[in-house]
Design a protein around this motif. Structure first.
Motif, PDB file in Angstrom:
ATOM      1  N   ASN A 194      -1.512  -8.705  -0.074  1.00 49.21           N
ATOM      2  CA  ASN A 194      -2.427  -8.334   1.011  1.00 49.21           C
ATOM      3  C   ASN A 194      -2.098  -9.008   2.341  1.00 49.21           C
ATOM      4  O   ASN A 194      -2.696  -8.666   3.364  1.00 49.21           O
ATOM      5  CB  ASN A 194      -3.874  -8.657   0.621  1.00 49.21           C
ATOM      6  CG  ASN A 194      -4.328  -7.819  -0.555  1.00 49.21           C
ATOM      7  OD1 ASN A 194      -3.855  -6.703  -0.748  1.00 49.21           O
ATOM      8  ND2 ASN A 194      -5.222  -8.362  -1.371  1.00 49.21           N
ATOM      9  N   LEU A 244      -0.242  -4.753   6.579  1.00 45.70           N
ATOM     10  CA  LEU A 244      -1.407  -4.836   5.692  1.00 45.70           C
ATOM     11  C   LEU A 244      -1.014  -4.925   4.215  1.00 45.70           C
ATOM     12  O   LEU A 244      -1.871  -5.170   3.363  1.00 45.70           O
ATOM     13  CB  LEU A 244      -2.297  -3.597   5.884  1.00 45.70           C
ATOM     14  CG  LEU A 244      -3.074  -3.522   7.203  1.00 45.70           C
ATOM     15  CD1 LEU A 244      -3.597  -2.117   7.436  1.00 45.70           C
ATOM     16  CD2 LEU A 244      -4.228  -4.533   7.188  1.00 45.70           C
ATOM     17  N   TYR A 275      -0.101  -2.326   2.603  1.00 42.82           N
ATOM     18  CA  TYR A 275      -0.584  -1.061   2.025  1.00 42.82           C
ATOM     19  C   TYR A 275       0.631  -0.194   1.661  1.00 42.82           C
ATOM     20  O   TYR A 275       1.052   0.685   2.425  1.00 42.82           O
ATOM     21  CB  TYR A 275      -1.457  -0.307   3.043  1.00 42.82           C
ATOM     22  CG  TYR A 275      -2.828  -0.889   3.311  1.00 42.82           C
ATOM     23  CD1 TYR A 275      -3.234  -2.102   2.761  1.00 42.82           C
ATOM     24  CD2 TYR A 275      -3.727  -0.215   4.136  1.00 42.82           C
ATOM     25  CE1 TYR A 275      -4.491  -2.623   3.040  1.00 42.82           C
ATOM     26  CE2 TYR A 275      -4.998  -0.728   4.408  1.00 42.82           C
ATOM     27  CZ  TYR A 275      -5.358  -1.931   3.864  1.00 42.82           C
ATOM     28  OH  TYR A 275      -6.602  -2.447   4.143  1.00 42.82           O
ATOM     29  N   LYS A 276       1.168  -0.424   0.490  1.00 40.22           N
ATOM     30  CA  LYS A 276       2.434   0.223   0.127  1.00 40.22           C
ATOM     31  C   LYS A 276       2.306   1.739  -0.032  1.00 40.22           C
ATOM     32  O   LYS A 276       3.165   2.492   0.420  1.00 40.22           O
ATOM     33  CB  LYS A 276       2.929  -0.336  -1.212  1.00 40.22           C
ATOM     34  CG  LYS A 276       3.143  -1.812  -1.242  1.00 40.22           C
ATOM     35  CD  LYS A 276       3.525  -2.182  -2.673  1.00 40.22           C
ATOM     36  CE  LYS A 276       3.535  -3.671  -2.878  1.00 40.22           C
ATOM     37  NZ  LYS A 276       3.958  -3.999  -4.232  1.00 40.22           N
ATOM     38  N   GLN A 277       1.263   2.156  -0.730  1.00 38.18           N
ATOM     39  CA  GLN A 277       1.121   3.603  -0.971  1.00 38.18           C
ATOM     40  C   GLN A 277       0.927   4.364   0.331  1.00 38.18           C
ATOM     41  O   GLN A 277       1.485   5.443   0.526  1.00 38.18           O
ATOM     42  CB  GLN A 277      -0.060   3.890  -1.914  1.00 38.18           C
ATOM     43  CG  GLN A 277       0.215   3.525  -3.361  1.00 38.18           C
ATOM     44  CD  GLN A 277      -0.217   2.101  -3.678  1.00 38.18           C
ATOM     45  OE1 GLN A 277      -0.456   1.315  -2.758  1.00 38.18           O
ATOM     46  NE2 GLN A 277      -0.325   1.770  -4.941  1.00 38.18           N
ATOM     47  N   GLN A 278       0.133   3.782   1.224  1.00 38.36           N
ATOM     48  CA  GLN A 278      -0.092   4.448   2.511  1.00 38.36           C
ATOM     49  C   GLN A 278       1.202   4.515   3.324  1.00 38.36           C
ATOM     50  O   GLN A 278       1.463   5.505   4.018  1.00 38.36           O
ATOM     51  CB  GLN A 278      -1.176   3.706   3.310  1.00 38.36           C
ATOM     52  CG  GLN A 278      -2.562   3.849   2.732  1.00 38.36           C
ATOM     53  CD  GLN A 278      -2.900   2.744   1.738  1.00 38.36           C
ATOM     54  OE1 GLN A 278      -2.036   2.242   1.031  1.00 38.36           O
ATOM     55  NE2 GLN A 278      -4.155   2.371   1.685  1.00 38.36           N
ATOM     56  N   PRO A 310      -6.974  -2.042   9.613  1.00 38.66           N
ATOM     57  CA  PRO A 310      -7.230  -0.843   8.802  1.00 38.66           C
ATOM     58  C   PRO A 310      -7.899   0.269   9.603  1.00 38.66           C
ATOM     59  O   PRO A 310      -7.571   1.449   9.427  1.00 38.66           O
ATOM     60  CB  PRO A 310      -8.150  -1.362   7.684  1.00 38.66           C
ATOM     61  CG  PRO A 310      -7.860  -2.833   7.605  1.00 38.66           C
ATOM     62  CD  PRO A 310      -7.587  -3.240   9.018  1.00 38.66           C
ATOM     63  N   CYS A 336      -5.420   2.105  11.705  1.00 35.14           N
ATOM     64  CA  CYS A 336      -4.647   3.073  10.908  1.00 35.14           C
ATOM     65  C   CYS A 336      -5.444   4.357  10.687  1.00 35.14           C
ATOM     66  O   CYS A 336      -4.878   5.459  10.723  1.00 35.14           O
ATOM     67  CB  CYS A 336      -4.255   2.464   9.563  1.00 35.14           C
ATOM     68  SG  CYS A 336      -2.925   1.271   9.711  1.00 35.14           S
ATOM     69  N   TYR A 341       0.688  -0.466   8.341  1.00 41.12           N
ATOM     70  CA  TYR A 341       0.584  -0.466   6.873  1.00 41.12           C
ATOM     71  C   TYR A 341       1.447  -1.578   6.273  1.00 41.12           C
ATOM     72  O   TYR A 341       1.060  -2.241   5.304  1.00 41.12           O
ATOM     73  CB  TYR A 341       1.021   0.881   6.293  1.00 41.12           C
ATOM     74  CG  TYR A 341       0.047   2.012   6.518  1.00 41.12           C
ATOM     75  CD1 TYR A 341      -1.332   1.818   6.349  1.00 41.12           C
ATOM     76  CD2 TYR A 341       0.483   3.279   6.871  1.00 41.12           C
ATOM     77  CE1 TYR A 341      -2.228   2.861   6.556  1.00 41.12           C
ATOM     78  CE2 TYR A 341      -0.404   4.325   7.063  1.00 41.12           C
ATOM     79  CZ  TYR A 341      -1.759   4.111   6.908  1.00 41.12           C
ATOM     80  OH  TYR A 341      -2.649   5.137   7.100  1.00 41.12           O
TER      81      TYR A 341
END
Ligand SMILES: [Fe+2]
Length: 496
Positions: free
Chosen positions: A434, A182, A184-187, A152, A155, A179
């Motif tokens: 996650n 991780l 982290y779909k939205q990112q 993270p 990123c 991403y």
């Protein structure tokens, strides 16, 4: 990337302004002389090297990374690496792109590979002794964080670069892949959305941003917009394998097997040359066959494409896809003969990697499938050990609450303890994202829970299976696989 280099270059025979258009060096003649190397200066992305050749190879490597293609017309990845190192061994961004390609593959880590560890340390050392720009320094910082498992934070640093240099494609690509690791779909979606307005179609490789953006859209369930953006990418560049891949996801999430198969078959000649991604696209192709219940066709693709790529490349993406494909077929009750044993020849050396939890759990599937209980046990023990190690390694921090329960659930399922599998997996099913990967890839854990619940002799678990199948039907209507599983659930005599 459109790159101009203006400089007074002590390492070359003449001072020239050269254009590199992704791999093609075009000499434009003597234009101007500067007192320092200002590579890529005109597009706001200066590279601190005095070597034209090093810049050209940096460009060729970045192009191949973004296009997922080991491109012979650019010399291929390995040759470009060698040429870059020879042209300027102290070129910091050269070390960044080379080490970045190695690390982002997640098949190697600095704590397991001494050469990679030395290369990353050398890159960091060079960044402290060379005169480099702030953007280059941030690239080194981000990659060093990634190498230490601090994903993270890495990123965050790439985003800091993109805030001021939204056309820095290396920062965008590295953050995209991270991403994805991780979950982290939205990112994944928004990081492209916020830089896209700064790009124009005239900037080379612009088309690939459509593939990146569309993938973020499909992962956040904007299927129609994802399809539209991916088709735009393909209109610009029919061989854009990542846009093709997004469309494969759109068909997968809609259980649109007919059109998915038709599309991949029609486009095969366009995407199969992208050798870093083609195995994964064949994996998507095989998923459609499993969805249809055409297991022979899925096995044929496994034998002819997926396992062949996996053994040839040894790339982690190919390895986890091979594991995932066999595991799905196994859950469907298909006889795999000696395929697990063959696959374990590649996977067992990764049993103690613990670079990504997502990789670990797939390696475990293969070891259990091959009946290599000792190695499977070593994987779990060493994962327990790293989970207790203090430090900033994000994946090791995930191991205790997520990685180990998933590993235990997979092990219990392999041992026929279906009730225990449900008890381990059900409480964490909304956290599984996650561990990264795509929705389509992580579907394997939803299926594992459903199969375990169906096989469990606990009445509550069988009721749970029916509920999970209702959920699945709501999200993915008209799925032939779901219909088969629902029939199985209804057939259970002891369900109320
Ligand atoms: Fe995919």
């Amino acid at each position: 990337m459109f790159i101009k280099i203006k400089r007074n270059c002590p390492k070359t025979e003449s001072s020239q302004c050269n254009k590199f258009i992704h791999g093609k060096l075009q000499i434009k003649g003597i234009i101007s002389i500067f007192n320092s190397a200002l590579a890529w200066q005109d597009v706001g992305l200066p590279l601190s090297t005095t070597s034209n050749e090093a810049c050209k190879m940096y460009d060729a490597l970045l192009t191949q990374i973004v296009s997922w293609t080991n491109d012979p017309s650019l010399g291929g990845f390995e040759i470009c690496k060698t040429k870059l190192q020879a042209a300027d061994p102290d070129f910091v961004m050269g070390q960044v792109v080379i080490n970045g390609a190695e690390l982002i593959g997640t098949g190697k880590s600095v704590w397991l590979d001494k050469d990679l560890d030395a290369a990353v340390k050398r890159m960091v050392g060079l960044s402290k002794t060379q005169e480099i720009t702030e953007r280059e320094r941030l690239h080194v910082e981000a990659l060093d964080l990634f190498a230490k498992g601090s994903l993270p934070k890495a990123c965050n640093v790439w985003e800091e670069i993109l805030l001021y240099q939204p056309t820095d494609l290396l920062a965008l690509k590295m953050s995209q892949d991270t991403y994805y690791y991780l979950g982290y779909k939205q990112q994944l979606r928004d990081s492209v959305a916020r830089v896209l307005p700064h790009w124009t179609p005239q900037i080379p490789l612009y088309g690939y941003l459509n593939g990146m953006y569309s993938f973020g859209l499909v992962e956040t369930n904007f299927y129609d917009l994802a399809e539209k953006v991916a088709r735009k990418g393909l209109a610009l560049n029919p061989s854009d394998a990542w846009s093709t891949h997004t469309l494969a996801h759109v068909y997968e999430m809609n259980a649109d097997v007919y059109n998915g198969l038709k599309f991949l078959k029609e486009m095969e000649n366009s995407w199969k040359g992208s050798d870093m991604l083609s195995c994964h696209i064949y994996w998507h192709w095989a998923l459609y066959h499993i969805e249809k219940g055409d297991y022979e066709a899925a096995l044929t693709l496994y034998d002819d494409q997926i396992s062949r790529s996996c053994f040839k490349s040894g790339a982690m993406l190919d390895i986890v896809d091979a594991c995932s494909m066999l595991y799905r077929l196994q859950m469907e009750g298909i006889n795999l003969n000696n395929r697990w044993k063959k696959l374990a020849k590649v996977t067992r050396s990764h049993a103690k990697d613990h670079i990504l939890i997502y990789n670990d759990v797939h390696i475990l599937m293969s070891l259990l499938g091959a009946k290599e209980a000792d190695t499977a046990n070593q994987l779990i023990i060493s994962l327990q050990e790293v989970s207790q190690t203090p430090g900033e390694n994000h994946q090791h921090q995930l191991a205790r609450d997520l990685g180990l329960p998933i590993c235990q659930a997979i092990t219990e399922f392999a041992n026929g303890n279906y009730s225990r599998t449900v008890d381990l997996l059900n409480p964490i099913r909304y956290q599984v994202q996650n561990i990264g990967g795509s929705n389509a890839q992580r579907d394997i854990f939803d299926l594992l829970l459903i199969h375990a619940a169906l096989k469990s002799d606990c009445r509550a678990h069988q009721k749970l299976a029916r509920c999970l199948l209702m959920e699945r039907d709501a999200l993915r209507p008209n799925s032939p696989m779901n219909e088969r599983l629902i029939r199985k659930a209804i057939a259970l005599h002891n369900v109320d």
